[in-house]
Design a protein around this motif. Structure first.
Motif, PDB file in Angstrom:
ATOM      1  N   VAL A  21       0.840  -1.198   0.000  1.00  0.00           N
ATOM      2  CA  VAL A  21       0.000   0.000   0.000  1.00  0.00           C
ATOM      3  C   VAL A  21       0.876   1.250   0.000  1.00  0.00           C
ATOM      4  N   ASN A  23       1.492   4.950   0.371  1.00  0.00           N
ATOM      5  CA  ASN A  23       0.855   6.065   1.063  1.00  0.00           C
ATOM      6  C   ASN A  23       1.156   7.371   0.351  1.00  0.00           C
ATOM      7  N   TYR A  24       2.426   7.571  -0.020  1.00  0.00           N
ATOM      8  CA  TYR A  24       2.833   8.826  -0.663  1.00  0.00           C
ATOM      9  C   TYR A  24       4.094   8.572  -1.469  1.00  0.00           C
ATOM     10  N   THR A  33       5.441   3.475   2.039  1.00  0.00           N
ATOM     11  CA  THR A  33       4.332   2.533   2.008  1.00  0.00           C
ATOM     12  C   THR A  33       3.877   2.339   3.454  1.00  0.00           C
ATOM     13  N   GLN A  34       2.728   1.724   3.615  1.00  0.00           N
ATOM     14  CA  GLN A  34       2.194   1.610   4.970  1.00  0.00           C
ATOM     15  C   GLN A  34       1.625   0.239   5.260  1.00  0.00           C
ATOM     16  N   GLN A  39      -5.141  -2.349   6.676  1.00  0.00           N
ATOM     17  CA  GLN A  39      -4.589  -3.378   5.802  1.00  0.00           C
ATOM     18  C   GLN A  39      -4.370  -4.708   6.533  1.00  0.00           C
ATOM     19  N   PHE A  48       5.138   2.815   8.786  1.00  0.00           N
ATOM     20  CA  PHE A  48       5.481   3.314   7.466  1.00  0.00           C
ATOM     21  C   PHE A  48       6.816   2.680   7.101  1.00  0.00           C
ATOM     22  N   THR A 127      -3.377   2.722  13.905  1.00  0.00           N
ATOM     23  CA  THR A 127      -3.663   3.804  12.967  1.00  0.00           C
ATOM     24  C   THR A 127      -3.339   5.136  13.641  1.00  0.00           C
TER      25      THR A 127
END
Length: 177
Positions: A21, A23-24, A33-34, A39, A48, A127
């Motif tokens: 995944v 993220n940015y 990624t995260q 997830q 992260f 989270t």
């Protein structure tokens, strides 16, 4: 109670891929990624997975609900944390295997010192919330900057004008630092 329910599910999975995944992404060498509760529901923490090239920064920010541990896998980074109790800036140079801790609510950032750095930002919550410095700066009215800090309104407005969106990894591509 919720975790106990998840742990009893017949399709329980206790492994996940932190690369899946995105993220940015600033560019192919600077991205994160995260792996968080969304997830991986069985996770009690979150993380992260970050890659940065030299001079790039995880911009100044803080977390309202989580503490963070930075673990360096490769390369070198500099972590900086503002201690709100002593009003001191704490800065650490980290190499592979070394860690730095950011207590919940403390303002911090990370700068890549080597050509390529790879590290994990591990949270004590599945989270974490985040307050980005870029958002704080761009939404602070120039009149309040003037009243609070005696900052020239025009100069403040000009200084924050390039911040047009939330910035996670900096500097922005349009910046010539």
């Amino acid at each position: 109670m919720y975790k106990d329910t998840i742990l009893q599910e017949p399709g329980l999975t206790l492994a996940a891929d932190s690369n899946r995944v995105l993220n940015y992404e600033k560019d192919p060498r600077n991205y994160l990624t995260q792996l968080f509760g969304e997830q991986f529901p069985a996770i009690d923490t979150g993380l992260f997975n970050i890659r940065l090239s030299q001079g790039n920064v995880v911009q100044p920010h803080w977390h309202t609900n989580a503490s963070e541990l930075v673990f360096v896998i490769s390369g070198e980074v500099m972590t900086s944390i503002f201690n709100p109790f002593t009003q001191r800036l704490l800065t650490y140079r980290l190499s592979p295997g070394q860690v730095s801790q950011f207590p919940r609510g403390w303002f911090h950032w990370i700068v890549a010192l080597s050509e390529q750095a790879h590290f994990l930002a591990i949270f004590d919550q599945p989270t974490p919330d985040v307050v980005l410095g870029s958002d704080f700066l761009r939404y602070l009215p120039k009149e309040i900057a003037n009243r609070a800090y005696c900052a020239n309104e025009a100069a403040y407005a000009a200084a924050v004008a390039p911040i047009t969106e939330s910035v996670i990894l900096g500097p922005p591509p349009s910046c010539s630092v």
